[in-house]
Design a protein around this motif. Structure first.
Motif, mmCIF file in Angstrom:
data_model
loop_
_atom_site.group_PDB
_atom_site.id
_atom_site.type_symbol
_atom_site.label_atom_id
_atom_site.label_comp_id
_atom_site.label_asym_id
_atom_site.label_seq_id
_atom_site.Cartn_x
_atom_site.Cartn_y
_atom_site.Cartn_z
ATOM 1 N N MET A 33 0.820 -1.207 0.000
ATOM 2 C CA MET A 33 0.000 0.000 0.000
ATOM 3 C C MET A 33 0.860 1.267 0.000
ATOM 4 S SD MET A 33 -3.188 0.743 2.453
ATOM 5 C CE MET A 33 -4.581 1.635 1.831
ATOM 6 N N LYS A 34 1.922 1.282 0.786
ATOM 7 C CA LYS A 34 2.770 2.475 0.872
ATOM 8 C C LYS A 34 3.580 2.679 -0.402
ATOM 9 C CE LYS A 34 3.056 2.501 5.856
ATOM 10 N NZ LYS A 34 3.894 2.363 7.037
ATOM 11 N N GLY A 35 4.000 1.612 -1.026
ATOM 12 C CA GLY A 35 4.818 1.712 -2.232
ATOM 13 C C GLY A 35 4.040 2.000 -3.499
ATOM 14 N N HIS A 36 2.739 1.759 -3.464
ATOM 15 C CA HIS A 36 1.905 1.943 -4.660
ATOM 16 C C HIS A 36 0.596 2.649 -4.293
ATOM 17 C CE1 HIS A 36 4.669 -0.764 -6.674
ATOM 18 N NE2 HIS A 36 4.553 -1.569 -5.633
ATOM 19 N N PRO A 37 0.688 3.893 -3.828
ATOM 20 C CA PRO A 37 -0.522 4.569 -3.334
ATOM 21 C C PRO A 37 -1.593 4.790 -4.402
ATOM 22 C CG PRO A 37 1.314 6.114 -3.479
ATOM 23 C CD PRO A 37 1.863 4.746 -3.738
ATOM 24 N N LYS A 38 -1.204 5.002 -5.662
ATOM 25 C CA LYS A 38 -2.210 5.240 -6.714
ATOM 26 C C LYS A 38 -3.047 3.982 -6.963
ATOM 27 C CE LYS A 38 0.264 8.858 -9.171
ATOM 28 N NZ LYS A 38 0.906 9.249 -10.429
ATOM 29 N N VAL A 39 -2.365 2.830 -6.954
ATOM 30 C CA VAL A 39 -3.081 1.570 -7.163
ATOM 31 C C VAL A 39 -4.076 1.355 -6.029
ATOM 32 C CG1 VAL A 39 -2.842 -0.941 -7.266
ATOM 33 C CG2 VAL A 39 -1.220 0.517 -8.481
#
Length: 147
Positions: A33-39
């Protein structure tokens, strides 16, 4: 022609992720979640069913409608229902499928876990089975190991 323009959304990626989420549901494990906030923002907009756009789709009621038809767990589409009932007839098939498409790659089934799954039980041979010298048998058990 088939190229992604910088700043433009990749519709294939959006559509593929949308179909995955409809078919398998929104992951409970918020992996990455932290590494891919847009997804995750796109995914959680579906989860909240707030009517936001996801790719070019309005996700308000459409996501719920699509899930009611195409969700593997409860969809009423005739092909989905048939697949669900056929998988239920094979011991471990549903669990194996879910382990293969696990959203978190660290939790996905490995090749050894697949081979040792309940679904593969029917392929295992009796360890006392003896073959004649003229028989050339590629044994499933030659590849199966325990972990």
């Amino acid at each position: 022609e088939g190229r992604i323009i910088e700043g433009e959304p990749d519709e294939v990626l959006y559509d593929t992720l949308y179909r995955y989420l409809v078919l398998f549901g929104i992951p409970e494990d918020k992996f990455g979640m932290k590494g891919h906030p847009k997804v995750w923002k796109a995914i959680t907009s579906l989860e909240g069913r707030q009517g936001k756009t996801y790719g070019q789709k309005n996700t308000g009621n459409q996501f719920l409608k699509d899930q009611s038809k195409y969700s593997l767990s409860h969809g009423n589409n005739k092909y989905i229902s048939r697949a669900r009932s056929r998988m239920a007839m094979v011991d471990g098939a549903t669990e194996l499928l879910h382990s293969l498409v696990e959203f978190n790659p660290e939790k996905r089934a490995t090749a050894i876990e697949v081979m040792n799954s309940g679904m593969m039980e029917i392929l295992r041979e009796d360890p006392d089975m003896v073959y004649g010298p003229e028989e050339n048998v590629m044994s499933y058990m030659a590849f199966a190991t325990t972990y």
